[in-house]
Write a protein that holds these residues in place. Structure first.
Motif, PDB file in Angstrom:
ATOM      1  N   PHE A 270       0.818  -1.211   0.000  1.00 38.19           N
ATOM      2  CA  PHE A 270       0.000   0.000   0.000  1.00 38.19           C
ATOM      3  C   PHE A 270       0.856   1.267   0.000  1.00 38.19           C
TER       4      PHE A 270
ATOM      5  N   GLU B 288      -7.002   4.443  -0.923  1.00 39.03           N
ATOM      6  CA  GLU B 288      -7.442   3.221  -1.594  1.00 39.03           C
ATOM      7  C   GLU B 288      -6.334   2.171  -1.537  1.00 39.03           C
ATOM      8  N   GLY B 289      -6.690   0.968  -1.109  1.00 39.33           N
ATOM      9  CA  GLY B 289      -5.734  -0.120  -1.011  1.00 39.33           C
ATOM     10  C   GLY B 289      -5.262  -0.389   0.397  1.00 39.33           C
TER      11      GLY B 289
ATOM     12  N   ARG C 281      -9.891   0.310   4.422  1.00 35.33           N
ATOM     13  CA  ARG C 281     -10.931  -0.543   3.856  1.00 35.33           C
ATOM     14  C   ARG C 281     -11.928  -0.963   4.939  1.00 35.33           C
TER      15      ARG C 281
ATOM     16  N   ARG D 236     -10.958   4.793  -5.639  1.00 28.41           N
ATOM     17  CA  ARG D 236     -11.637   3.494  -5.719  1.00 28.41           C
ATOM     18  C   ARG D 236     -12.616   3.481  -6.890  1.00 28.41           C
TER      19      ARG D 236
ATOM     20  N   ARG E  78     -10.719   3.089 -10.088  1.00 27.64           N
ATOM     21  CA  ARG E  78     -10.231   1.719 -10.258  1.00 27.64           C
ATOM     22  C   ARG E  78     -11.363   0.795 -10.659  1.00 27.64           C
TER      23      ARG E  78
ATOM     24  N   GLU F  49      -8.890  -5.084  -5.738  1.00 27.18           N
ATOM     25  CA  GLU F  49      -8.607  -4.492  -4.443  1.00 27.18           C
ATOM     26  C   GLU F  49      -7.835  -5.466  -3.564  1.00 27.18           C
TER      27      GLU F  49
ATOM     28  N   ALA G 158      -4.252  -5.590  -4.788  1.00 28.38           N
ATOM     29  CA  ALA G 158      -3.521  -4.342  -4.593  1.00 28.38           C
ATOM     30  C   ALA G 158      -3.190  -4.098  -3.133  1.00 28.38           C
ATOM     31  N   SER G 159      -4.006  -4.625  -2.235  1.00 29.90           N
ATOM     32  CA  SER G 159      -3.823  -4.310  -0.829  1.00 29.90           C
ATOM     33  C   SER G 159      -2.569  -4.946  -0.245  1.00 29.90           C
TER      34      SER G 159
ATOM     35  N   GLU H 195       1.982  -3.762   4.251  1.00 28.86           N
ATOM     36  CA  GLU H 195       1.336  -2.466   4.203  1.00 28.86           C
ATOM     37  C   GLU H 195       2.068  -1.331   4.880  1.00 28.86           C
TER      38      GLU H 195
END
Length: 330
Positions: free
Chosen positions: A11, A147-148, A153, A294, A297, A317, A320-321, A326
């Protein structure tokens, strides 16, 4: 400057790599699977696993500085031990390679505040890195909005899926979220400030909020209103189970994150701004930008290609996360 970024696909790392390149540095991205990494233009790629000593030594050779952004929170109950081993292996290898500086993104929280296991692990990694030969700069942050991010989230899904929440007492704990791009600005900035070597700093956005306020304002930005009712009888275990039911965040990650919500994560010392002072993004604007990213994407993923007929936003998602890499989300 020659710079290595560990956790380059995560991230924070995925944003930091191009930002360092744009700042004029020669960047090498360390990843466990080089073949699957689409490196930004001008960025070198090295393959290695911090849990396998010797696999990343070549990546450290010739580097002036390295960013440490790897965490193992998705590894289940032994995440702290995995983080401990990775930090030790990296510290030894960085010293052997003659690295001058290491920059680490850790977690906010007062050492006297009975830190959760998650935050204790972040702090232990700080100390292990500092035991090595390179000078270590530590930036401590709370929730990164973007985002990610797995913490974001969790917040976004809770706010968007439930108009009424019965929550534990942690809903009134104070926090100081920061927009992810602002955190990246700090990370890039300290590299150019030699006097920050060997120092620990706290970073946060301009707004101090309770989690109740964060959820409510996120819901209002998405559209609608949210009612939150704290109930003292909800234990951390029950709370984790509830969050796991409402969100798609893996339960192995939810448990340590929720346990950490009892600890205030607020900047008490803003001396970092004597050296690096990016313009900070207000929380509501951070939410708008994260939601727009988001939405963009989702539009890109949902658009069918001539060959594969399209895909789903949720799948992208998840990939990508990469919650195991992170950075330091509290």
């Amino acid at each position: 400057m020659d710079v290595l970024v560990t956790g380059a696909t995560g991230f924070v790392g995925s944003r930091l790599v191009p930002a360092l390149r744009d700042a004029g540095h020669d960047v090498t991205a360390l990843t466990r699977d080089a073949a699957s990494y689409d490196a930004p233009d001008g960025v070198s790629v090295a393959e290695g696993d911090l849990l396998e000593p010797g696999s990343f030594d070549d990546a450290l050779a010739g580097q002036d500085a390295a960013y440490y952004l790897v965490h193992s929170m998705d590894a289940g109950d032994d995440f702290a031990e995995r983080d401990r081993r990775a930090a030790r292996y990296f510290t030894q290898a960085a010293g052997d390679a003659g690295i001058d500086r290491v920059i680490y993104l850790g977690g906010l929280g007062d050492d006297d505040d009975d830190l959760s296991e998650h935050l204790q692990s972040r702090r232990e990694v700080e100390y292990l890195l500092a035991d090595g030969e390179p000078s270590v700069t530590v930036l401590r942050a709370g929730i990164l909005v973007g985002e990610g991010g797995v913490s974001w989230r969790m917040v976004r899904q809770l706010a968007s899926r439930l108009p009424v929440m019965v929550t534990p007492r942690w809903v009134d704990t104070e926090c100081q979220p920061i927009y992810v791009d602002d955190a990246v600005d700090y990370l890039v900035g300290v590299l150019g400030e030699p006097e920050t070597a060997g120092e620990t700093y706290e970073i946060g956005g301009p707004d101090v909020l309770t989690y109740r306020e964060m959820l409510r304002r996120t819901r209002e930005t998405i559209g609608g209103h949210l009612l939150v009712f704290p109930v003292p009888v909800l234990t951390p275990k029950l709370s984790s189970g509830w969050v796991s039911l409402v969100t798609d965040v893996p339960s192995t990650i939810v448990r340590p994150l929720v346990d950490g919500l009892r600890n205030p994560v607020v900047v008490r010392d803003d001396s970092i701004r004597d050296h690096v002072a990016p313009e900070l993004t207000p929380f509501d604007e951070s939410v708008r930008r994260a939601l727009a990213a988001r939405a963009g994407r989702t539009r890109r993923v949902d658009a069918p290609s001539p060959t594969d007929g399209g895909s789903t936003a949720d799948g992208v998602e998840e990939r990508a996360s990469e919650p195991g890499q992170e950075g330091a989300e509290a």
